[in-house]
Design a protein around this motif. Sequence first.
Motif, PDB file in Angstrom:
ATOM      1  N   CYS A 172       0.842  -1.203   0.000  1.00  0.00           N
ATOM      2  CA  CYS A 172       0.000   0.000   0.000  1.00  0.00           C
ATOM      3  C   CYS A 172       0.876   1.252   0.000  1.00  0.00           C
ATOM      4  CB  CYS A 172      -0.898  -0.017   1.230  1.00  0.00           C
ATOM      5  SG  CYS A 172       0.068   0.067   2.759  1.00  0.00           S
ATOM      6  N   LYS A 173       0.243   2.404   0.172  1.00  0.00           N
ATOM      7  CA  LYS A 173       0.972   3.690   0.163  1.00  0.00           C
ATOM      8  C   LYS A 173       2.046   3.731   1.239  1.00  0.00           C
ATOM      9  CE  LYS A 173      -2.475   6.663   0.529  1.00  0.00           C
ATOM     10  NZ  LYS A 173      -3.725   5.977   0.469  1.00  0.00           N
ATOM     11  N   GLU A 174       1.819   2.958   2.313  1.00  0.00           N
ATOM     12  CA  GLU A 174       2.775   2.967   3.427  1.00  0.00           C
ATOM     13  C   GLU A 174       4.018   2.127   3.104  1.00  0.00           C
ATOM     14  OE1 GLU A 174       2.037   4.893   5.941  1.00  0.00           O
ATOM     15  OE2 GLU A 174       0.119   5.302   4.927  1.00  0.00           O
ATOM     16  N   CYS A 175       3.796   0.877   2.675  1.00  0.00           N
ATOM     17  CA  CYS A 175       4.956  -0.018   2.546  1.00  0.00           C
ATOM     18  C   CYS A 175       5.586  -0.049   1.152  1.00  0.00           C
ATOM     19  CB  CYS A 175       4.598  -1.432   3.015  1.00  0.00           C
ATOM     20  SG  CYS A 175       3.144  -2.151   2.250  1.00  0.00           S
ATOM     21  N   ARG A 176       4.828   0.310   0.119  1.00  0.00           N
ATOM     22  CA  ARG A 176       5.403   0.178  -1.222  1.00  0.00           C
ATOM     23  C   ARG A 176       6.591   1.132  -1.476  1.00  0.00           C
ATOM     24  NH1 ARG A 176       1.902   0.392  -6.528  1.00  0.00           N
ATOM     25  NH2 ARG A 176       0.331   0.131  -4.948  1.00  0.00           N
ATOM     26  N   PRO A 177       6.484   2.415  -1.034  1.00  0.00           N
ATOM     27  CA  PRO A 177       7.626   3.313  -1.284  1.00  0.00           C
ATOM     28  C   PRO A 177       8.925   2.757  -0.709  1.00  0.00           C
ATOM     29  CG  PRO A 177       5.742   4.560  -0.512  1.00  0.00           C
ATOM     30  CD  PRO A 177       5.367   3.120  -0.385  1.00  0.00           C
ATOM     31  N   HIS A 178       8.833   2.117   0.451  1.00  0.00           N
ATOM     32  CA  HIS A 178      10.033   1.565   1.063  1.00  0.00           C
ATOM     33  C   HIS A 178      10.598   0.435   0.171  1.00  0.00           C
ATOM     34  CE1 HIS A 178      12.870  -0.003   3.846  1.00  0.00           C
ATOM     35  NE2 HIS A 178      12.281  -1.180   3.864  1.00  0.00           N
TER      36      HIS A 178
END
Length: 417
Positions: free
Chosen positions: A168-174
């Motif tokens: 999701c927006k939280e974990c994908r960028p990482h």
Amino acid sequence: MVKVTKIKGFADLFPPESCKYELMERQARAIFTRYGCQEVRVPLLEKTELFARGIGQQTDIVQKEMYTFLDRKGRSLTLRPEATAGLVRAFIENNLDKQGVCKFFTFGPMFRYERPQKGRMRQFHQIDVEYFGPASPLADGELILMLWDYLQALQLKNIRLELNSLGCKECRPHFISCLRDFLAKLPADRLCPDCNQRKQNNPLRVLDCKLEKCRQVLKDAPKITEHLCLECKKHFEQVIGFLQTGAVELELNPFLVRGLDYYQRTTFEVIAQNGKIGAQSAIAGGGRYDGLVKMLGGPDVPGLGFAVGMERVSLLLDLEENNKLDFYLAILSPLAFAQGLVIAQKLRAKGFKGEVSFEAKSLKSQLRIANKKRVKTCLILGEDEIAESAVQVKNMDTGVQQKVGFEDLEQALGIQV
Ligand code: HAM
């Protein structure tokens, strides 16, 4: 006079090809309505902006595959390359979020300026399903189960379902930053020219490059499923659990990223494994796209869906197999006609396809007729059977015959459409 010919990548459909499309649509209506889906129709032409924002500026579809033109007033319009963005627009514009969970399906042509080949056309057809409203992983599970149910009803063999989560927006960028680090360390000649481009603009897309050269290198790339946040991990595990209960054969594929930017969490594709269909082996694909409705100006309503590629499924369809009658009712005595008719009508009301013999002939000649018609099951009814309120049920493939009570006939024939 010079003949006017059709456009490259466009096709005329006549029988028996067009019969396959009718069959795919008929089965879709039968199966999807069982799950509470409703058929809708939306325009083929939309404002270009809808697809640019919805599908994603960096995708191949938006960058190089859309049929875009200016109308007479200079407005930029696009023939839909897929149905999801249009259905989201329609959902928002008609305020359908007030109605709770909505389950829709639609059929029709889509347009993508791709290089035509077997299973890949510039005008192609999809059966598209969208669920609006449910955030629960049970919805992902049900949606995929329904797709599987549909493909089974079409009697498709040698297919497999690949499943992944894109976070999701939280974990994908990482995850993307880990992937960027991995890709940055690779010498440029280890990846194809396209992937060297994608590495900058859309690194996720590098993961599903089909070239062997890139696949080899990517074996060591970080896996998104190892970088999911707690909520996404839980969601993914619940989807997998649901599908295992539903007996869907699935394979986890951490490289499955899909070609559209709107996906969050669950993504899936159905792959045809036999050679009939050529290189374009994905016959259906979809996933969850929470955030898309809001991004296109609507309320914060989750969504998920899939589309089946009709051209590709048609390459796998066996019309004869699909049009087989479920039963042929052989009548051994004139006294059995009335009872035979009652039995046949009951079975037809349950959706079984079948014929009743018009003449009371010998068993041998009736079995010959059943064989010619290539029915799956021959039901045999004579005076002895009526006396026992039963029918002889003969499986025409195995030859096995058993006596079945009137009440148990439906079960003996199996659940079919
Ligand atoms: P998609 O993967 O781009 O997803 O397309 C779905 C299916 O359409 C593919 O698996 C393939 O079978 C078929 N298809 C795509 N392009 C072509 C082509 N040029 N010629 C023939 N068949 C083709 C979508 O379109 C998403 N809108 C699916 C979705 C619905 N996701 C959520 N809701």
